[in-house]
Design an enzyme around this catalytic site. Structure first.
Site, short mmCIF file in Angstrom:
data_model
loop_
_atom_site.label_atom_id
_atom_site.label_comp_id
_atom_site.label_asym_id
_atom_site.label_seq_id
_atom_site.Cartn_x
_atom_site.Cartn_y
_atom_site.Cartn_z
N GLY B 54 78.08 134.99 -11.31
CA GLY B 54 77.53 136.34 -11.29
C GLY B 54 76.25 136.42 -12.10
N SER B 55 75.36 137.34 -11.73
CA SER B 55 74.19 137.60 -12.56
C SER B 55 74.62 138.43 -13.77
CB SER B 55 73.13 138.34 -11.76
OG SER B 55 72.59 137.48 -10.77
N HIS B 57 74.04 137.14 -16.90
CA HIS B 57 74.21 136.17 -17.99
C HIS B 57 72.90 135.46 -18.31
CE1 HIS B 57 78.46 136.81 -17.43
NE2 HIS B 57 78.43 136.32 -16.20
N ASP B 110 84.58 132.26 -8.44
CA ASP B 110 83.61 131.17 -8.47
C ASP B 110 84.23 129.89 -7.93
OD1 ASP B 110 82.20 133.11 -9.86
OD2 ASP B 110 81.50 131.77 -11.44
N HIS B 219 82.38 138.89 -19.35
CA HIS B 219 82.25 140.06 -18.48
C HIS B 219 82.91 141.26 -19.14
CE1 HIS B 219 82.73 136.33 -16.13
NE2 HIS B 219 81.63 136.76 -15.55
#
Lengths: 333, 333
Positions: B54-55, B57, B110, B219
């Site tokens: 995911g973006s 990070h 993922d 997250h």
């Protein structure tokens, strides 16, 4: 106050200890008075460059000490000018016989203390020529400043003068380059939130949840105006237009575009702001030939960003591209 | 919500556009599906390394694309796994005939999507061997994970495998190194504040002004426990002790110590935390041979930090020291 600290009075020393432990290959750190020099200082026959100012703007300035950039940094207490004895000790430590250039951000205390240290060093026979950076178009005078405040252009001047000194150029020429960067660069910043100074323990200013401050200073000094929150594209225009109109930058100019985070803004937002800045520059026929995007001159945990544009010529591009090897900025061999 | 964004749904694409404009010398960026490859991909005869997730990070993972580290990164939506077609496109773009190594953080989505993409690539004749990173000692299972979460060791595995691939080592050996980094590394994080996901618009969790979360996920997944705010020295102990005891690290070990900021914590606090970590390691007879301090694997605007310790041997040190040339990590020639 939510911070990763112990005693608020010890933050600077403890962080410097960590910094010293992290980068023994690049820097040596001295305490009482506090200053940081490159590991191989003094470099014989090379102009020494020193900068400094209050702490709370990390990685500036200590993070820029190393080959190709600064020879020394003097970190003061948080948002507090370094003392003359501190600056003098740094100048003495980096004097390699070719003179020393202090690069000073234009805040009254910094200018006064650096000038006093320069006089003391000159009395010892060290050649010193200082350059004051004053690139912030937001306000004419401010809380700690007569004239314009020194902000993002300082980082660019440190890199460009550092490259020239590393190449063996004499003090007068390196100082000239510092003045040229100052003359050709303009900056402006904005804040979404205040910062919190550790020993104060509460936000420096109140900023309602639906407002932002345009033209903020890097210590939380008031800016031009408070306005309602706006999309990134509008914020980018509020920062870029006063910068572009001030020099003024012209169609056909090549620039270095520097999008700086203030410490509490994540990189994803800074790249998004850079995207907005590229569109504005393209619309005005200005070519972004080089760029720097990240948290380089911060204001503790403040959320916000600043833009700096520096008009480039071939010489400034060559000096920008020259190798640099510091904790915060590294490239080339 | 105070963020430098336009439409919350467009944050990832707009930031990627800015990223592409900032680093044209190092990366090429593709859209729909989104992926980032090093500018000279595919490199013939070299193992290709792809990571992603995911973006939110940043700079991970796109900031680690370049010679000596990743060949490709697949940024998903914010905190959302990249899709199989996105990962497949990246694998195809970097396959230089020597096979491809996906480095996967252990989150269910993922792992599933990378495995699906790997199967599709294998069906096309591309050799693929994946390594899953699961280094977070905080919790056994979590909101999005069976087993341990993949956190800071991912950055270290990307660097170390990247160096081995750059040196021309075959897929099986590069994958072995990834598994070794995972086996020899342990991490734990903590949060002072929540992050705010743009399209949600409010903090992911509530954390009172006088509390912090120990063992937080990147997250905002729940950690081990909520505790009252404490001095940095105590926080450092709360993170280091579970890490040290888990492997366990032993007197005489050499380690790489990674102090990572979560996006909203300024560098001055991270260096202070590194100072605390050096004291803890020294007290246990553990030598910090290498270190990394900064914001490398973030959680949007979350304030907090994580520690990662990786036990080193001479080979891992050589691979860590090898040249790397990416937007976020650069050294050597």
């Amino acid at each position: 106050m939510k911070k990763l600290i112990n005693d608020p009075e010890q933050v600077v020393d403890e962080a410097l200890r960590g910094f010293a432990a992290a980068h023994p290959d690049l820097v040596r750190v001295f305490f009482a008075p506090n200053y940081v020099v490159r590991a191989d200082a003094p470099v014989s026959g090379k102009v020494g460059i020193v900068s400094g100012g209050g702490s709370g703007h990390e990685p500036m300035h200590a993070g820029f000490v190393g080959p190709g950039m600064l020879d020394a940094a003097c970190p003061g207490a948080i948002f507090t000018s370094p003392t003359p004895d501190q600056i003098l000790a740094a100048i003495q430590a980096i004097d390699g016989g070719a003179g020393v250039l202090p690069l000073i951000k234009n805040y009254a205390g910094d200018v006064l203390n650096f000038e006093m240290a320069a006089e003391l060093a000159q009395a010892e026979g060290i050649e010193v020529e200082a350059v004051v950076i004053a690139d912030d178009v937001a306000v004419q005078d401010s809380l700690y400043t007569a004239g314009r405040r020194g902000v993002g252009a300082t980082v660019l001047a440190e890199k460009i003068c550092g490259a020239a000194a590393q190449a063996g150029r004499p003090l007068a020429e390196v100082a000239d380059l510092g003045r040229r960067v100052n003359a050709e660069a303009r900056s402006m910043g904005m804040a979404l939130t205040s910062c919190t100074v550790p020993h104060v323990g509460r936000p420096t200013f109140d900023l309602p949840e639906n407002e932002m401050e345009i033209g903020i200073g890097i210590h939380g000094e008031p800016g031009r105006r408070r306005v309602p929150l706006a999309p990134a594209a509008e914020i980018a225009a509020m920062l870029a237009e006063p910068i572009l109109g001030d020099l003024p930058f012209r169609r056909g100019d090549r620039v270095l575009a520097f999008v700086d985070g203030l410490g509490g803004t994540p990189l994803i937002e800074l790249y998004l702001m850079f995207d907005e800045l590229t569109k504005i520059c393209a619309g005005q026929g200005i070519a972004i030939a080089r760029n720097l995007v990240g948290n380089y001159m911060t204001s503790l945990d403040m959320a916000g960003c600043s833009f700096t544009l520096l008009r480039l010529d071939d010489e400034l591009i060559r000096l920008w591209d020259a190798p640099v090897h510091t904790p915060a900025l590294r490239w080339g061999r």
